[in-house]
Design an enzyme around this catalytic site. Structure first.
Site, PDB file in Angstrom:
ATOM      1  N   CYS A 260       0.912  -1.076  -0.118  1.00 19.52           N
ATOM      2  CA  CYS A 260       0.047   0.034   0.051  1.00 19.52           C
ATOM      3  C   CYS A 260       0.813   1.481   0.153  1.00 19.52           C
ATOM      4  O   CYS A 260       0.286   2.445  -0.396  1.00 19.52           O
ATOM      5  CB  CYS A 260      -0.940   0.044   1.274  1.00 19.52           C
ATOM      6  SG  CYS A 260      -2.193  -1.375   1.257  1.00 19.52           S
TER       7      CYS A 260
ATOM      8  N   HIS B  30      -3.379   7.302   1.916  1.00 18.53           N
ATOM      9  CA  HIS B  30      -3.802   5.831   1.396  1.00 18.53           C
ATOM     10  C   HIS B  30      -5.057   5.710   1.929  1.00 18.53           C
ATOM     11  O   HIS B  30      -5.299   5.986   3.152  1.00 18.53           O
ATOM     12  CB  HIS B  30      -2.689   5.047   1.838  1.00 18.53           C
ATOM     13  CG  HIS B  30      -3.205   3.501   1.604  1.00 18.53           C
ATOM     14  ND1 HIS B  30      -3.596   3.170   0.729  1.00 18.53           N
ATOM     15  CD2 HIS B  30      -3.335   2.596   2.718  1.00 18.53           C
ATOM     16  CE1 HIS B  30      -4.180   1.912   0.709  1.00 18.53           C
ATOM     17  NE2 HIS B  30      -3.880   1.292   2.052  1.00 18.53           N
TER      18      HIS B  30
ATOM     19  N   ASN C  68     -10.214   0.123  -0.586  1.00 25.55           N
ATOM     20  CA  ASN C  68      -8.718   0.432  -0.570  1.00 25.55           C
ATOM     21  C   ASN C  68      -8.066  -0.595  -1.717  1.00 25.55           C
ATOM     22  O   ASN C  68      -8.267  -1.654  -1.863  1.00 25.55           O
ATOM     23  CB  ASN C  68      -8.310  -0.642   0.729  1.00 25.55           C
ATOM     24  CG  ASN C  68      -6.790  -0.545   1.039  1.00 25.55           C
ATOM     25  OD1 ASN C  68      -5.971  -0.475   0.079  1.00 25.55           O
ATOM     26  ND2 ASN C  68      -6.121  -1.036   2.350  1.00 25.55           N
TER      27      ASN C  68
HETATM   28  O1  UT7 Z   1      -3.961  -1.046   3.335  1.00 24.30           O
HETATM   29  C1  UT7 Z   1      -3.196  -1.695   4.446  1.00 24.30           C
HETATM   30  C2  UT7 Z   1      -3.334  -1.218   5.550  1.00 24.30           C
HETATM   31  N1  UT7 Z   1      -4.644  -1.944   6.124  1.00 24.30           N
HETATM   32  C3  UT7 Z   1      -5.344  -1.307   6.901  1.00 24.30           C
HETATM   33  O2  UT7 Z   1      -4.833   0.022   7.258  1.00 24.30           O
HETATM   34  C4  UT7 Z   1      -6.590  -1.941   7.696  1.00 24.30           C
HETATM   35  C5  UT7 Z   1      -6.408  -1.593   9.105  1.00 24.30           C
HETATM   36  N2  UT7 Z   1      -7.265  -2.114   9.754  1.00 24.30           N
HETATM   37  C6  UT7 Z   1      -8.860  -1.854   9.517  1.00 24.30           C
HETATM   38  O3  UT7 Z   1      -9.312  -1.034   8.645  1.00 24.30           O
HETATM   39  C7  UT7 Z   1      -9.826  -2.451  10.696  1.00 24.30           C
HETATM   40  O4  UT7 Z   1      -9.161  -3.065  11.823  1.00 24.30           O
HETATM   41  C8  UT7 Z   1     -10.932  -3.380   9.997  1.00 24.30           C
HETATM   42  C9  UT7 Z   1     -11.841  -2.796   9.035  1.00 24.30           C
HETATM   43  C10 UT7 Z   1     -10.078  -4.429   9.127  1.00 24.30           C
HETATM   44  C11 UT7 Z   1     -11.709  -3.953  11.115  1.00 24.30           C
HETATM   45  O5  UT7 Z   1     -12.396  -3.015  11.962  1.00 24.30           O
HETATM   46  P1  UT7 Z   1     -12.241  -3.273  13.447  1.00 24.30           P
HETATM   47  O6  UT7 Z   1     -12.933  -2.375  14.205  1.00 24.30           O
HETATM   48  O7  UT7 Z   1     -10.768  -3.537  13.911  1.00 24.30           O
HETATM   49  O8  UT7 Z   1     -12.812  -4.790  13.599  1.00 24.30           O
HETATM   50  P2  UT7 Z   1     -12.490  -6.100  14.420  1.00 24.30           P
HETATM   51  O9  UT7 Z   1     -11.323  -6.876  13.415  1.00 24.30           O
HETATM   52  O10 UT7 Z   1     -11.958  -5.784  15.651  1.00 24.30           O
HETATM   53  O11 UT7 Z   1     -13.636  -6.790  14.543  1.00 24.30           O
HETATM   54  C12 UT7 Z   1     -14.792  -6.905  15.124  1.00 24.30           C
HETATM   55  C13 UT7 Z   1     -16.045  -7.746  14.974  1.00 24.30           C
HETATM   56  C14 UT7 Z   1     -15.560  -9.242  14.924  1.00 24.30           C
HETATM   57  O12 UT7 Z   1     -16.508 -10.023  15.768  1.00 24.30           O
HETATM   58  P3  UT7 Z   1     -16.331 -10.183  17.436  1.00 24.30           P
HETATM   59  O13 UT7 Z   1     -14.968 -10.991  17.223  1.00 24.30           O
HETATM   60  O14 UT7 Z   1     -16.327  -8.924  18.073  1.00 24.30           O
HETATM   61  O15 UT7 Z   1     -17.490 -10.984  17.663  1.00 24.30           O
HETATM   62  C15 UT7 Z   1     -15.242  -9.679  13.614  1.00 24.30           C
HETATM   63  O16 UT7 Z   1     -15.537 -10.838  13.315  1.00 24.30           O
HETATM   64  O17 UT7 Z   1     -16.340  -7.508  13.513  1.00 24.30           O
HETATM   65  C16 UT7 Z   1     -16.450  -9.023  12.905  1.00 24.30           C
HETATM   66  N3  UT7 Z   1     -16.069  -8.700  11.516  1.00 24.30           N
HETATM   67  C17 UT7 Z   1     -17.383  -8.584  10.615  1.00 24.30           C
HETATM   68  N4  UT7 Z   1     -18.595  -8.455  10.812  1.00 24.30           N
HETATM   69  C18 UT7 Z   1     -19.351  -8.355   9.736  1.00 24.30           C
HETATM   70  C19 UT7 Z   1     -15.093  -8.678  10.810  1.00 24.30           C
HETATM   71  N5  UT7 Z   1     -15.086  -8.540   9.495  1.00 24.30           N
HETATM   72  C20 UT7 Z   1     -16.678  -8.650   9.275  1.00 24.30           C
HETATM   73  C21 UT7 Z   1     -17.553  -8.340   8.253  1.00 24.30           C
HETATM   74  N6  UT7 Z   1     -18.692  -8.206   8.604  1.00 24.30           N
HETATM   75  N7  UT7 Z   1     -17.101  -8.149   7.035  1.00 24.30           N
END
Ligand code: UT7
Length: 321
Positions: free
Chosen positions: A113, A248, A278
Site C-alpha cells: 500500500c 492511502h 482500499n
Molecule cells: O492497506 C493496508 C493497511 N490496512 C489497514 O490499514 C487496515 C486496518 N484495519 C482496519 O481497517 C480495521 O481493523 C478493520 C476494518 C479491518 C476491522 O475493523 P475493527 O473495528 O478493527 O474490527 P475487528 O477486526 O476488531 O472485528 C470486530 C468484529 C469481530 O467480531 P467479534 O469477534 O467482535 O464477535 C469480527 O469477527 O467484527 C467482525 N467482523 C465482521 N462482521 C461483519 C469482521 N469482519 C466483518 C465483516 N462483516 N466483514
C-alpha cells in the site's frame, strides 16, 4: 534547483462497481458493518480482460493527456504494485510497450500500500540526479485476484484501480513547484500481521491476502503521524501550511485519527475510500486525480501524500503542485 515537477495525473477503474449489499450476498456481512467500521460503500472489481497492466496503461494515458506530454518524452516508468500481471517481466515494461515509448528505464516496485510513495521517491531521486528527464509514476492493483472471497474480514475491504503522475525534471526557484521532501520506512518484523500466503519461490502459487486488521490499524495511526511530522520538519512547513492531504485510503477511521493527531481539519483530507475501497498502491494517485479533476487540488497547492501498508512499509511526501 532541479526538482521533480508534477505535470499531470490520470486514473482508471474497472467497469464493474460492487456495492456492500452485493458482497453481503456472498459472505456473512452487512452494508451497515462495512460502512460503520471502514467508511466503504462501494468498490470496483476487475473483470475479464482487465488486469493491473491494462488499468495502469489507461491511467498513464490519461496522465500524459492531462500533462500535454507525448509518450515519446517518457524515459522512466516506475510502477508500484503487489499484483503484477506476471511474476516477470515487470508490469511497467508492458505499460511502456503499450504506450510505444520503449528504450528508457521501466521497472516495478513492491511496497504494497506504500508502493506509490516508494515509486515516487525512486523517480524523484532519478530525476534530480539526471538519470531520467521525464517519468511516469504509477500505482496499479487488482487485489480482487489475491483476496480470499470466503474471508469476510478482508474481502470487503479492497478494490481494484490505477493512478498515475507525470513528473519532469525542471529548474525551478526555491518557492516553486515540485517534490519538496519525502521520508520512507519499513519494519519487516510485523510481516505476520499483513501478508500473502504464497509466492513463486515459496509455494509456487499466487497465494491469498491475510490480515490481522485491528493490529494493523493501531500501527498505521502511530506510524503515519510520525512520518508526517518528519516530512514537515524536513521541509520547514507546518501542518497549517498544508492545503490538501491525500492519504492511502484504507479506512475512514484511520484517515480521521491521523488528521486529528496532526491537528488538520477533516475538510483538507481527500477521501475516496467510500467509493473505491482500499486499492493498495493505486489509492493515493487515484484519490489525488479525483481531487484535481473536481477542482479541489490546484496549481500552487501544498499537498501531503502518505501511506502505510504490508511489510510494514510507510512513508510520506510533500509536493508543491
Ligand atoms: O492497506 C493496508 C493497511 N490496512 C489497514 O490499514 C487496515 C486496518 N484495519 C482496519 O481497517 C480495521 O481493523 C478493520 C476494518 C479491518 C476491522 O475493523 P475493527 O473495528 O478493527 O474490527 P475487528 O477486526 O476488531 O472485528 C470486530 C468484529 C469481530 O467480531 P467479534 O469477534 O467482535 O464477535 C469480527 O469477527 O467484527 C467482525 N467482523 C465482521 N462482521 C461483519 C469482521 N469482519 C466483518 C465483516 N462483516 N466483514
Amino acid at each position: 534547483m532541479i526538482r521533480s515537477v508534477f505535470k499531470g495525473s490520470g486514473s482508471a477503474l474497472p467497469a464493474r462497481a460492487v456495492s456492500n449489499d452485493e458482497l453481503a450476498r456472498l459472505v456473512d456481512t452487512s452494508d451497515e458493518w462495512i460502512r460503520e467500521r471502514t467508511g466503504i460503500s462501494n468498490r470496483y472489481l476487475a473483470g475479464e480482460g482487465e488486469t493491473t497492466g491494462t488499468l495502469a496503461t489507461e491511467a498513464a494515458r490519461a496522465a500524459l493527456a492531462d500533462a500535454g506530454i507525448a509518450a515519446s518524452e517518457i524515459d522512466l516508468i516506475v510502477l508500484a504494485t503487489a499484483t503484477p500481471d506476471c511474476t516477470f517481466p515487470a508490469t511497467a515494461t508492458q505499460v511502456q510497450a503499450a504506450l510505444g515509448c520503449t528504450g528508457g528505464a521501466a521497472f516495478d516496485v513492491a511496497a504494497v500500500c506504500t508502493g506509490f510513495l516508494y515509486a515516487l521517491a525512486t523517480a524523484d531521486s532519478m530525476l534530480r540526479t539526471g538519470l531520467a528527464t521525464c517519468a511516469l509514476v504509477i500505482g496499479a492493483e487488482t487485489f480482487s485476484r489475491i483476496l480470499d472471497w470466503e474471508d469476510r474480514t478482508t474481502c470487503v475491504l479492497f478494490g481494484d484501480g490505477a493512478g498515475a503522475f507525470v513528473l519532469r525534471a525542471e529548474d525551478v526557484p526555491e518557492d516553486g513547484p515540485g517534490v519538496l521532501a519525502t521520508r520512507l520506512h519499513a519494519d519487516g518484523s510485523h510481516r505476520d500481521l499483513l501478508y500473502v500466503d504464497g509466492g513463486p519461490s515459496s509455494t509456487g502459487t499466487v497465494g491469498k491476502l491475510r490480515m490481522r486488521g485491528r493490529e494493523v490499524f493501531r500501527h498505521a495511526v502511530t506510524n503515519l503521524a510520525e512520518v508526517l511530522e518528519e516530512v514537515l520538519k524536513a521541509s520547514g512547513f507546518s501542518a497549517a501550511d498544508i492545503d490538501w492531504v491525500v492519504p492511502h485510503q484504507a479506512n475512514l477511521r484511520i484517515l480521521d485519527a491521523t488528521a486529528r493527531k496532526l491537528g488538520l481539519p477533516a475538510e483538507k483530507v481527500v477521501v475516496t475510500v467510500d467509493r473505491h475501497a482500499n486499492t493498495s498502491a493505486a489509492s493515493v494517485p487515484l484519490a489525488f486525480d479525483v481531487a484535481r479533476r473536481d477542482g479541489r487540488i490546484a496549481a500552487g497547492d501544498l499537498v501531503m501524500l502518505e501511506a502505510m501498508g504490508g511489510g510494514f512499509t510507510w512513508g510520506a511526501s510533500l509536493m508543491r503542485v
